[in-house]
Motif scaffolding. Structure first.
Motif, short mmCIF file in Angstrom:
data_model
loop_
_atom_site.label_atom_id
_atom_site.label_comp_id
_atom_site.label_asym_id
_atom_site.label_seq_id
_atom_site.Cartn_x
_atom_site.Cartn_y
_atom_site.Cartn_z
N UNK A 21 -9.61 7.76 1.22
CA UNK A 21 -8.46 8.64 1.15
C UNK A 21 -7.58 8.48 2.40
N UNK A 22 -8.24 8.38 3.55
CA UNK A 22 -7.51 8.16 4.80
C UNK A 22 -6.74 6.86 4.79
N UNK A 23 -7.37 5.82 4.26
CA UNK A 23 -6.72 4.51 4.18
C UNK A 23 -5.49 4.56 3.29
N UNK A 24 -5.64 5.17 2.12
CA UNK A 24 -4.51 5.29 1.19
C UNK A 24 -3.35 6.06 1.83
N UNK A 25 -3.67 7.12 2.56
CA UNK A 25 -2.61 7.95 3.14
C UNK A 25 -1.91 7.23 4.30
N UNK A 26 -2.61 6.35 5.00
CA UNK A 26 -1.99 5.62 6.11
C UNK A 26 -1.14 4.45 5.65
N UNK A 27 -1.22 4.11 4.37
CA UNK A 27 -0.48 2.96 3.84
C UNK A 27 0.37 3.34 2.62
N UNK A 28 1.36 4.23 2.83
CA UNK A 28 2.22 4.61 1.70
C UNK A 28 3.07 3.46 1.18
N UNK A 29 3.23 2.42 1.99
CA UNK A 29 4.00 1.26 1.52
C UNK A 29 3.23 0.47 0.47
N UNK A 30 1.90 0.59 0.48
CA UNK A 30 1.07 -0.13 -0.50
C UNK A 30 0.71 0.74 -1.70
N UNK A 31 0.61 2.05 -1.48
CA UNK A 31 0.14 2.96 -2.53
C UNK A 31 1.21 4.02 -2.79
#
Length: 181
Positions: A21-31
């Motif tokens: 979840x932390x990874x997804x939130x740190x990469x809004x350009x990808x997700x």
């Protein structure tokens, strides 16, 4: 409180989801916002199943089909925002007390939906958050705000007193206001 502990304990083997979840939130350009919101809803659904929690949403037909809006709800417990998100198909965010928003799992949930952290004792920062929410609602985002600011344990399902300025963002954005029960 016992059910809350049961849900957390029953989902310990899913702790791998927290860094994800932390990874997804740190990469809004990808997700995309939709992807991150759906992942939040997926995690909520898993917790609901573990805790044997049933959630029903009412009044969705009263929400605007297009554009941004703010939903106001009376705070009853720790599950309120999650319950609303579970029943709300369109990505929505939440405004939350900064002091309560940094715990494990809570932080990840807030970060995934790009929630706003409001410092209750800092009027300048709170005014800035209200301006951000106003701008984002005008741009089409949806928010959940608990105008009472927090919740009292066992408040007996009474509506708590609203904080001054709770409705400012919706009024300034000239956005529809949804009342949730």
């Amino acid at each position: 409180m016992l059910r809350f502990i049961y849900v957390i304990a029953g989902n310990l083997y899913r702790a791998w989801m927290i860094p994800k979840m932390g990874y997804y939130s740190r990469h809004p350009e990808k997700y995309s916002e939709q992807f991150r919101y759906e992942y939040d809803r997926y995690a909520i659904n898993l917790m609901k199943k573990t805790g044997r929690i049933t959630t029903e949403g009412f009044g969705m037909e009263n929400l605007p089909k297009e554009g941004g809006y703010v939903m106001f709800s009376n705070h009853q417990g720790k599950y309120d925002a999650l319950g609303i998100m579970h029943t709300h198909d369109k990505p929505c965010s939440v405004v939350m007390d900064d002091a309560r928003s940094h715990g494990p799992l809570v932080k990840q949930f807030i970060d995934l939906v790009e929630g706003k952290r409001l410092k209750i004792d800092n009027l300048k920062q709170a005014a800035g958050i209200i301006k951000e929410v106003t701008r984002e609602v005008k741009e089409g985002r949806k928010f959940i705000i608990f105008p009472s600011g927090g919740y009292e344990h066992r408040n007996g399902n009474y509506v708590d007193e609203f904080k001054p300025g709770a409705f400012k963002s919706a009024m300034k954005a000239k956005a529809p206001i949804g009342r949730l029960q």
